[in-house]
Enzyme design. Structure first.
Site, PDB file in Angstrom:
ATOM      1  N   HIS A   1     130.758 -38.546  -2.279  1.00  0.00           N
ATOM      2  CA  HIS A   1     130.189 -37.359  -2.910  1.00  0.00           C
ATOM      3  C   HIS A   1     129.975 -37.543  -4.402  1.00  0.00           C
ATOM      4  O   HIS A   1     128.951 -37.152  -4.951  1.00  0.00           O
ATOM      5  CB  HIS A   1     131.118 -36.154  -2.696  1.00  0.00           C
TER       6      HIS A   1
ATOM      7  N   GLU B   1     141.457 -28.911  -1.398  1.00  0.00           N
ATOM      8  CA  GLU B   1     140.248 -28.209  -0.950  1.00  0.00           C
ATOM      9  C   GLU B   1     140.030 -28.340   0.558  1.00  0.00           C
ATOM     10  O   GLU B   1     139.770 -27.366   1.250  1.00  0.00           O
ATOM     11  CB  GLU B   1     139.044 -28.767  -1.696  1.00  0.00           C
ATOM     12  N   HIS B   2     140.092 -29.571   1.061  1.00  0.00           N
ATOM     13  CA  HIS B   2     139.880 -29.826   2.482  1.00  0.00           C
ATOM     14  C   HIS B   2     141.073 -30.582   3.061  1.00  0.00           C
ATOM     15  O   HIS B   2     141.542 -31.549   2.456  1.00  0.00           O
ATOM     16  CB  HIS B   2     138.615 -30.669   2.712  1.00  0.00           C
TER      17      HIS B   2
ATOM     18  N   GLN C   1     134.091 -38.427   2.014  1.00  0.00           N
ATOM     19  CA  GLN C   1     134.457 -37.592   0.875  1.00  0.00           C
ATOM     20  C   GLN C   1     134.254 -38.343  -0.435  1.00  0.00           C
ATOM     21  O   GLN C   1     133.789 -37.803  -1.423  1.00  0.00           O
ATOM     22  CB  GLN C   1     135.921 -37.161   1.002  1.00  0.00           C
TER      23      GLN C   1
ATOM     24  N   ASN D   1     127.108 -32.517  -9.094  1.00  0.00           N
ATOM     25  CA  ASN D   1     128.123 -33.098  -9.964  1.00  0.00           C
ATOM     26  C   ASN D   1     128.453 -32.148 -11.113  1.00  0.00           C
ATOM     27  O   ASN D   1     128.055 -30.986 -11.119  1.00  0.00           O
ATOM     28  CB  ASN D   1     127.659 -34.460 -10.481  1.00  0.00           C
TER      29      ASN D   1
END
Length: 280
Positions: free
Chosen positions: A182, A246-247, A179, A134
């Site tokens: 996370h 990012e993805h 996702q 984090n």
């Protein structure tokens, strides 16, 4: 609050004056791969809490932590490896064994970064430290990067799923939740072609979230996310290239053809079977 933490709490953790106190804390919570791999009762294999976070991995070339009989031995000249994971499950322990870890500590966060970078009792100071975390972990890695090598300073994780009518709402929802769990600051997003598909994904998100061990974190992250319904995949391509996330996952019938049209992204996962979590 975040910047107060950066300028006060983390620097205190990483000063030599506080290193002994940190060492005592880490030693009290230290356990090894060998002790965790002892036979356990059926109840011990169940993970409680918010689920297993991704562990850190550090490498030592000198002052190495001790090796244990339950781990496979490498030549003595090889670097030693220490894994830090605050809530290690059986899967985490298995991964540590396959990675030929010499030591595992049940500590996470900025304190794990400090212990691995500076050493704490039986935990040797490392040469390289890799792994996500984090904002506090990222800040701590930034502060120790002059002392040890690090992989990168990662921001909040984000994932954009582009889906057409051939996609499975259940699979798309599972990938978005993977996702979202996370970090509360994660950003899951969906671009699809119909309102009906968007509604189906929302229903799946609610159903899967209800039984997700990490639902508290995932639910908070979902509040950051969004769904965009577009008229065509051409619009989806334009949105993707403008966002440059990012993805990116492609849950479309002609996924490879669409992949060739995209220009801006961090990592591209082509096809419904190419889950972003496999890239992690």
């Amino acid at each position: 609050l975040f910047f107060t933490f950066l300028h006060t709490y983390i620097p205190c953790l990483l000063t030599h004056a506080h290193n002994r106190q940190l060492s005592r804390y880490c030693i009290q919570h230290l356990f090894t791969v060998s002790s965790c791999l002892k036979p356990q009762g059926p109840a011990s294999s169940t993970s409680k809490g918010n689920g297993p976070p991704v562990p850190f991995l550090s490498h030592h070339s000198s002052g190495s932590p001790p090796s244990f009989p339950s781990t496979r031995r490498r030549p003595s000249s090889s670097a030693a490896r220490c894994v830090a994971s605050p809530r290690p499950t059986a899967v985490t322990l298995a991964a540590a064994y396959i990675a030929e870890a010499d030591q595992l500590i049940p500590v996470g966060g900025a304190q794990a970064i400090a212990a691995l970078a500076y050493g704490a009792g039986p935990i040797g100071a490392c040469d390289a430290l890799v792994g996500p975390g984090n904002m506090y972990v990222t800040a701590a890695k930034s502060l120790v990067s002059g002392r040890v090598a690090i992989d990168m300073l990662a921001g909040p994780s984000e994932c954009l799923v582009i889906a057409d009518g051939s996609a499975s709402p259940a699979v798309v929802a599972a990938d978005l939740l993977a996702q979202a769990e996370h970090d509360p600051a994660a950003l899951p997003a969906l671009v699809c072609l119909t309102e009906e598909f968007a509604a189906a994904v929302d229903r799946e998100l609610a159903a899967q979230l209800a039984v997700l061990p990490t639902r508290e974190v995932a639910a908070e992250a979902l509040q950051n996310g969004y769904t965009v319904v577009v008229a065509s995949l051409d619009e989806a391509v334009a949105i993707n290239d403008r966002l440059a996330v990012e993805h990116v996952e492609l849950h479309v019938k002609e996924s490879m053809a669409l992949a060739r049209r995209l220009k801006h992204y961090g990592g591209l996962f082509v096809g419904a079977g190419a889950a972003e979590v496999l890239g992690d």
